[in-house]
Design a protein around this motif. Structure first.
Motif, mmCIF file in Angstrom:
data_model
loop_
_atom_site.group_PDB
_atom_site.id
_atom_site.type_symbol
_atom_site.label_atom_id
_atom_site.label_comp_id
_atom_site.label_asym_id
_atom_site.label_seq_id
_atom_site.Cartn_x
_atom_site.Cartn_y
_atom_site.Cartn_z
ATOM 1 N N ALA A 1 -1.582 0.162 -2.116
ATOM 2 C CA ALA A 1 -2.890 0.828 -2.325
ATOM 3 C C ALA A 1 -2.775 1.928 -3.368
ATOM 4 O O ALA A 1 -3.662 2.106 -4.226
ATOM 5 C CB ALA A 1 -3.382 1.387 -0.985
ATOM 6 N N LEU A 2 -1.668 2.678 -3.271
ATOM 7 C CA LEU A 2 -1.469 3.761 -4.245
ATOM 8 C C LEU A 2 -1.323 3.209 -5.648
ATOM 9 O O LEU A 2 -1.855 3.768 -6.612
ATOM 10 C CB LEU A 2 -0.234 4.572 -3.839
ATOM 11 C CG LEU A 2 0.114 5.765 -4.750
ATOM 12 C CD1 LEU A 2 -1.050 6.758 -4.747
ATOM 13 C CD2 LEU A 2 1.399 6.432 -4.271
ATOM 14 N N GLN A 3 -0.607 2.092 -5.746
ATOM 15 C CA GLN A 3 -0.436 1.474 -7.070
ATOM 16 C C GLN A 3 -1.773 1.030 -7.638
ATOM 17 O O GLN A 3 -2.077 1.197 -8.824
ATOM 18 C CB GLN A 3 0.517 0.269 -6.921
ATOM 19 C CG GLN A 3 0.802 -0.443 -8.234
ATOM 20 C CD GLN A 3 1.608 0.416 -9.165
ATOM 21 O OE1 GLN A 3 2.418 1.232 -8.700
ATOM 22 N NE2 GLN A 3 1.408 0.228 -10.470
ATOM 23 N N PRO B 1 2.041 -1.464 2.421
ATOM 24 C CA PRO B 1 0.603 -1.482 2.077
ATOM 25 C C PRO B 1 0.146 -0.184 1.412
ATOM 26 O O PRO B 1 -0.695 -0.184 0.516
ATOM 27 C CB PRO B 1 -0.083 -1.696 3.428
ATOM 28 C CG PRO B 1 0.956 -2.309 4.298
ATOM 29 C CD PRO B 1 2.264 -1.768 3.853
ATOM 30 N N LYS B 2 0.720 0.873 1.882
ATOM 31 C CA LYS B 2 0.308 2.162 1.290
ATOM 32 C C LYS B 2 0.724 2.250 -0.174
ATOM 33 O O LYS B 2 -0.028 2.734 -1.028
ATOM 34 C CB LYS B 2 0.927 3.333 2.064
ATOM 35 C CG LYS B 2 0.374 3.471 3.462
ATOM 36 C CD LYS B 2 0.996 4.645 4.179
ATOM 37 C CE LYS B 2 0.447 4.802 5.592
ATOM 38 N NZ LYS B 2 1.035 5.942 6.301
ATOM 39 N N LEU B 3 1.940 1.752 -0.421
ATOM 40 C CA LEU B 3 2.397 1.766 -1.807
ATOM 41 C C LEU B 3 1.530 0.869 -2.676
ATOM 42 O O LEU B 3 1.205 1.183 -3.831
ATOM 43 C CB LEU B 3 3.857 1.316 -1.884
ATOM 44 C CG LEU B 3 4.903 2.292 -1.305
ATOM 45 C CD1 LEU B 3 6.295 1.648 -1.314
ATOM 46 C CD2 LEU B 3 4.896 3.583 -2.108
ATOM 47 N N ASP C 1 5.289 -0.523 7.364
ATOM 48 C CA ASP C 1 4.016 0.211 7.229
ATOM 49 C C ASP C 1 3.857 0.817 5.838
ATOM 50 O O ASP C 1 2.739 1.044 5.360
ATOM 51 C CB ASP C 1 3.957 1.313 8.298
ATOM 52 C CG ASP C 1 3.897 0.718 9.726
ATOM 53 O OD1 ASP C 1 3.461 -0.461 9.805
ATOM 54 O OD2 ASP C 1 4.241 1.445 10.652
ATOM 55 N N LEU C 2 4.942 1.161 5.146
ATOM 56 C CA LEU C 2 4.881 1.824 3.833
ATOM 57 C C LEU C 2 4.479 0.872 2.738
ATOM 58 O O LEU C 2 3.853 1.276 1.738
ATOM 59 C CB LEU C 2 6.266 2.426 3.529
ATOM 60 C CG LEU C 2 6.361 3.267 2.265
ATOM 61 C CD1 LEU C 2 5.409 4.458 2.335
ATOM 62 C CD2 LEU C 2 7.808 3.739 2.070
ATOM 63 N N GLU D 1 -4.709 2.312 -6.922
ATOM 64 C CA GLU D 1 -5.504 3.504 -7.313
ATOM 65 C C GLU D 1 -5.037 4.068 -8.641
ATOM 66 O O GLU D 1 -5.837 4.469 -9.498
ATOM 67 C CB GLU D 1 -5.379 4.558 -6.217
ATOM 68 C CG GLU D 1 -6.234 5.794 -6.489
ATOM 69 C CD GLU D 1 -6.126 6.796 -5.342
ATOM 70 O OE1 GLU D 1 -6.701 7.884 -5.517
ATOM 71 O OE2 GLU D 1 -5.475 6.506 -4.323
#
Length: 303
Positions: A26-28, A22-24, A19-20, A30
Motif C-alpha cells: 500500500a505504501l509503495q 500488504p502495508k508495504l 502482515d507487513l 501511495e
C-alpha cells in the motif's frame, strides 16, 4: 515436545512479516501515486511558466517595436525640422547677400574713396529725388521712402507727410483738377442762375436781354482754366485755377477759405488735397535739405 518448542518462535516471527507485506504494497502504491501527481504538477507548472514566458516575450517585443516606431518618427521629424531650418537659413543668406551686393554697388557708384558722410548725403539726394519724381508722376515710392526714413535721424514729420501715398501713389495735379472740376462747374452754374434771377427780378429790360443772350452764347471748354477775374471773385474758381496751374499748396489754402456748404459738396476731396499738398511740400523740403548736406568741395584723394 522439544521439537514443537523449537518451531514455536519461528512461527511467531513469521506472523508479523505476513502482515507487513500488504502495508508495504500500500505504501509503495501511495508513493507511486504521489510521484505521478508531482510529475503531473511539475508538467502543468512548466506549461504555465512557458505560457507566462511567451506572454512576457510578446509584450517585450510589442514595447520594443513601439519604442522603435516612436524613435523613427522622432528622427524623421527632427530631420524634417532640420531641413526646413536649413532652407530658411539659406534663403535668408541669399537675401542678405543680395542686399550686401546692392549696397556695395551703390557705394562704388557714389565714390570709391568717398567718406561715409559724403556717401550718406549723396544717397539722401538720390532717394529724395526719386520720391519727388514719383510723387509728381503718381506712382508708388514705398522703397525709397523706407530708405530715406533710415537716413533721416532727426524730425520725421516730413517723412510721415509722404507716407499716405507711398504704397499706391499720389493723385497728380491734373487728376485733382479733373476731380474738382464738376464742383467748379456746379458752383458757376449756381452763381449764374442766381445772377440771372436777380436781373430778372430787379434789372431793366436791356439787362434782361443781355443776361439771356449771355446764357445762350457763352460756351467754355470743360477743361479750360478759370479766368483771373473769376478766380478773384469766386473761391471755388480760385481753387480750380490753382489746380489747373499745378499750384497744390495754393489750391489747398484756397480750399480752406471756401464756405462750409461748398466743402460739404466736395466730400473727401479736401482731405486728399490737403494731404497731397503737404506731401509735395515735404518732398521739396527733403530734397533741398539733402542737397545742402553735400560737401561743397570734393575730398582730396589719398596718396
Amino acid at each position: 515436545m522439544k521439537a514443537l518448542e523449537d518451531k514455536a518462535p519461528d512461527k511467531a516471527a513469521r506472523a508479523p512479516a505476513a502482515d507487513l507485506a500488504p502495508k508495504l504494497a500500500a505504501l509503495q502504491g501511495e508513493v507511486e501515486t504521489r510521484t505521478k501527481a508531482n510529475a503531473e504538477a511539475d508538467q502543468a507548472l512548466g506549461q504555465r511558466l512557458d505560457a507566462l514566458q511567451k506572454t512576457l516575450d510578446d509584450r517585450v517585443k510589442a514595447a520594443t517595436e513601439a519604442v522603435q516606431t516612436a524613435t523613427q518618427a522622432s528622427r524623421e521629424a527632427a530631420e524634417a525640422g532640420r531641413s526646413t531650418a536649413e532652407a530658411a537659413t539659406k534663403a535668408l543668406d541669399r537675401r542678405l547677400q543680395e542686399q550686401a551686393e546692392k549696397v556695395a554697388a551703390l557705394d562704388k557708384a557714389v565714390a570709391l574713396r568717398a567718406e561715409a558722410s559724403t556717401v550718406q548725403a549723396a544717397l539722401k539726394v538720390v532717394t529724395a529725388d526719386r520720391i519727388a519724381a514719383a510723387l509728381d508722376a503718381g506712382v508708388p515710392y514705398a522703397e525709397p521712402l523706407a530708405t530715406l526714413r533710415k537716413l533721416e535721424t532727426g524730425d520725421t514729420s516730413r517723412i510721415d507727410a509722404l507716407a499716405p501715398f507711398a504704397d499706391k501713389g499720389a493723385p497728380t495735379a491734373d487728376q485733382l483738377a479733373a476731380e474738382f472740376r464738376p464742383i467748379t462747374d456746379k458752383a458757376a452754374a449756381a452763381r449764374k442762375a442766381a445772377a440771372s434771377k436777380d436781373v430778372a427780378a430787379n434789372g431793366d429790360l436791356k439787362s434782361r436781354f443781355l443776361s439771356i443772350a449771355d446764357s445762350i452764347v457763352q460756351v467754355r471748354k470743360v477743361d479750360a482754366p478759370q479766368t483771373a477775374e473769376a478766380a478773384d471773385t469766386d473761391p471755388v474758381a480760385k481753387v480750380q485755377a490753382a489746380l489747373d496751374s499745378g499750384a497744390l499748396l495754393e489750391a489747398s489754402q484756397a480750399y480752406a477759405a471756401m464756405p462750409q456748404d461748398l466743402k460739404a459738396q466736395a466730400g473727401g476731396f479736401g482731405a486728399t488735397l490737403t494731404a497731397r499738398a503737404a506731401a509735395a511740400q515735404a518732398a521739396q523740403a527733403l530734397l533741398s535739405d539733402a542737397f545742402k548736406g553735400l560737401p561743397t568741395t570734393a575730398p582730396a584723394a589719398k596718396p
